[in-house]
Design an enzyme around this catalytic site. Sequence first.
Site, short mmCIF file in Angstrom:
data_model
loop_
_atom_site.label_atom_id
_atom_site.label_comp_id
_atom_site.label_asym_id
_atom_site.label_seq_id
_atom_site.Cartn_x
_atom_site.Cartn_y
_atom_site.Cartn_z
N PRO A 16 3.10 -3.68 0.10
CA PRO A 16 4.25 -4.45 -0.81
C PRO A 16 5.01 -3.53 -2.05
O PRO A 16 4.03 -2.57 -3.08
CB PRO A 16 2.90 -4.97 -2.02
CG PRO A 16 1.59 -4.84 -1.77
CD PRO A 16 1.71 -4.27 -0.21
N ALA A 18 7.66 -2.81 -5.39
CA ALA A 18 8.55 -4.26 -6.47
C ALA A 18 9.43 -3.38 -5.82
O ALA A 18 10.13 -2.34 -6.50
CB ALA A 18 8.21 -4.18 -7.46
N GLN A 70 2.51 -11.71 -1.70
CA GLN A 70 1.41 -11.00 -2.84
C GLN A 70 1.37 -11.68 -4.04
O GLN A 70 2.67 -11.95 -4.67
CB GLN A 70 1.06 -9.80 -2.58
CG GLN A 70 0.64 -8.99 -3.56
CD GLN A 70 0.95 -7.77 -4.04
OE1 GLN A 70 1.45 -7.57 -4.46
NE2 GLN A 70 -0.51 -6.69 -3.68
N CYS A 101 -1.98 -3.58 -10.04
CA CYS A 101 -0.66 -3.04 -10.76
C CYS A 101 -1.23 -3.09 -12.18
O CYS A 101 -1.89 -3.67 -13.24
CB CYS A 101 0.73 -4.32 -11.26
SG CYS A 101 1.83 -4.21 -11.79
N LYS A 141 -5.35 -6.92 -3.27
CA LYS A 141 -5.08 -5.57 -3.18
C LYS A 141 -5.53 -4.59 -4.69
O LYS A 141 -5.07 -5.28 -5.19
CB LYS A 141 -3.73 -5.29 -2.69
CG LYS A 141 -3.27 -3.41 -2.71
CD LYS A 141 -1.68 -3.20 -2.18
CE LYS A 141 -1.28 -2.09 -2.10
NZ LYS A 141 -1.12 -1.71 -3.70
N ASN A 202 -5.01 3.25 1.14
CA ASN A 202 -4.19 3.57 0.93
C ASN A 202 -4.07 4.10 -0.36
O ASN A 202 -5.18 4.79 -1.46
CB ASN A 202 -3.34 1.56 0.00
CG ASN A 202 -2.34 2.02 -0.50
OD1 ASN A 202 -1.73 1.92 -1.80
ND2 ASN A 202 -0.93 2.63 -0.17
N GLY A 203 -2.93 4.97 -0.07
CA GLY A 203 -2.74 6.36 -1.42
C GLY A 203 -2.85 7.70 -0.91
O GLY A 203 -3.66 8.42 0.45
N ASP A 204 -1.41 7.99 -1.03
CA ASP A 204 -1.20 9.25 0.09
C ASP A 204 -0.91 9.80 1.30
O ASP A 204 -0.88 10.57 1.92
CB ASP A 204 -2.47 10.60 -0.84
CG ASP A 204 -2.02 10.38 -2.95
OD1 ASP A 204 -1.02 9.28 -3.34
OD2 ASP A 204 -3.01 11.00 -3.11
N ARG A 227 5.24 4.69 -0.50
CA ARG A 227 6.15 5.96 -0.79
C ARG A 227 6.68 6.31 0.22
O ARG A 227 7.29 7.25 0.67
CB ARG A 227 5.55 6.74 -2.10
CG ARG A 227 5.34 6.07 -3.82
CD ARG A 227 4.99 6.79 -4.30
NE ARG A 227 3.24 6.91 -3.97
CZ ARG A 227 2.21 7.95 -4.79
NH1 ARG A 227 2.98 8.32 -6.00
NH2 ARG A 227 1.42 8.27 -4.07
C1 LIG Z 1 7.94 1.00 -6.26
C2 LIG Z 1 6.07 0.80 -6.34
C3 LIG Z 1 6.82 -0.92 -6.97
C4 LIG Z 1 5.51 -0.51 -5.90
N1 LIG Z 1 4.87 -2.16 -6.23
C5 LIG Z 1 3.79 -3.17 -5.30
C6 LIG Z 1 3.83 -4.72 -5.60
O1 LIG Z 1 4.45 -5.00 -6.26
N2 LIG Z 1 2.43 -4.80 -5.47
C7 LIG Z 1 1.56 -4.10 -5.13
O2 LIG Z 1 0.42 -4.51 -4.41
N3 LIG Z 1 1.49 -2.83 -5.22
C8 LIG Z 1 2.65 -1.79 -5.54
N4 LIG Z 1 2.23 -0.48 -5.58
C9 LIG Z 1 1.90 0.31 -4.94
C10 LIG Z 1 2.05 0.22 -3.46
O3 LIG Z 1 1.80 -0.50 -3.05
C11 LIG Z 1 0.80 1.56 -3.24
O4 LIG Z 1 -0.55 1.02 -3.62
C12 LIG Z 1 0.79 2.48 -4.11
O5 LIG Z 1 2.03 3.72 -4.32
C13 LIG Z 1 0.27 3.92 -3.46
O6 LIG Z 1 0.19 4.40 -1.82
P1 LIG Z 1 0.63 4.97 -1.54
O7 LIG Z 1 0.84 6.75 -1.70
O8 LIG Z 1 1.00 5.55 -0.31
O9 LIG Z 1 2.42 5.04 -2.36
C14 LIG Z 1 4.32 -0.17 -5.56
C15 LIG Z 1 5.19 1.49 -5.60
C16 LIG Z 1 5.63 1.34 -5.95
C17 LIG Z 1 6.26 3.76 -6.21
#
Ligand SMILES: Cc1cc2nc3c(=O)[nH]c(=O)nc-3n(C[C@H](O)[C@H](O)[C@H](O)COP(=O)(O)O)c2cc1C
Length: 341
Positions: A16, A18, A70, A101, A141, A202-204, A227
């Site tokens: 997810p 936002a 979510q 969050c 999450k 999740n992450g990176d 991302r």
């Molecule tokens: C622009 C943006 C919006 C996000 N919005 C949410 C959200 O609404 N709910 C949530 O659980 N995590 C949110 N996240 C966190 C991501 O879901 C994820 O946990 C975090 O970016 C790490 O994963 P990644 O390294 O693959 O980016 C958001 C991240 C970004 C960059």
Amino acid sequence: MQIGNLHLDHPVFLAPMAGVTDHPFRVLCRRFGAGLVYTEFVSANGVIRESAKTLDLVRFTPEERPIGIQLFGEEPETIAQSAAALAERFQPDLIDLNFGCPVPKVTRKGAGSAMLRDLELMRAVMEATVKAVPQLPVTVKMRAGWDRSCIVATEAAVIIEEAGGAAIALHPRTTKQQFTGRAEWSLIKAVKERVSIPVIGNGDIFAPEDALRMFEETGCDAVMVARGALGSPWLFRQIRELREGKSPTEVTLGDIARVCGEHFKLMLADKSPQAAVNYTKKHFSHYLKGFPGAVKWRKGFMDCRSTDEIARLLEEFTHFAESSTDGAHAELAAEKEPVTS
Ligand SMILES: Cc1cc2nc3c(=O)[nH]c(=O)nc-3n(C[C@H](O)[C@H](O)[C@H](O)COP(=O)(O)O)c2cc1C
């Protein structure tokens, strides 16, 4: 894999986000093989108030299934009631609770990752929600903890499982870390060793190899990409290919132009003209990276004021992409800059 009663074909999920994981982007990622997608987080209070803006964020089409909605909130009964209302009205495939969050506007009220500082409240939220939607899996999450002195991932995971949670997605950074440093994947492994419900890492993950490495290093049941999917929805297909022992299909400039076109069409059909312009700029700034002339094209799209202007420029870009690539591959992964919002 299985989450509660839900069967999932491909254990690679779109996280997810936002302002990003709206209907068009979710459709696109599903077309590229994301095994599960989520709405962005929505306020439990907003659902109870029947806020039109909140409800607009959770509408989805059959093509997006399997999909989770979510929710975030701070009060067990409000969250439970809003989960029940969403389950009845929209029939998602699961309800996911946001305990991750880090944004002060959310944590100040005790919601999002603030829940990691009150694990008994977290338990109450879980129990109330699981009871309110017995027909659906309730997942979580979360982040790893509030700060370095308060890493509670495994403790929270045990509580979530005891309270009837069906799966846990862990982004192993703390609230204080926001997006700095690296996600500590060893915590995903630690959670996986403590609970028997599915654990989603999740992450990176920015390249197909990262996903494979996360599976190997942590033993997680699924991975979730945020991302890394921005401007690269084809990452889901590439990860699937790599998991199947194939070389991931490289993406040409022509492919990028085609996906931009498909994404723009989905946005036009879904949004008001002004919103379509704004969202196009946001997404195209991610697509248009890592090839000669990218800066110029990006600037061109940023200067567009209407959907007609975007459509004209997109036509030009498509001609440019098809004539100039001649099968050459855009090296995108190396160019990807982490988003820190
Ligand atoms: C622009 C943006 C919006 C996000 N919005 C949410 C959200 O609404 N709910 C949530 O659980 N995590 C949110 N996240 C966190 C991501 O879901 C994820 O946990 C975090 O970016 C790490 O994963 P990644 O390294 O693959 O980016 C958001 C991240 C970004 C960059």
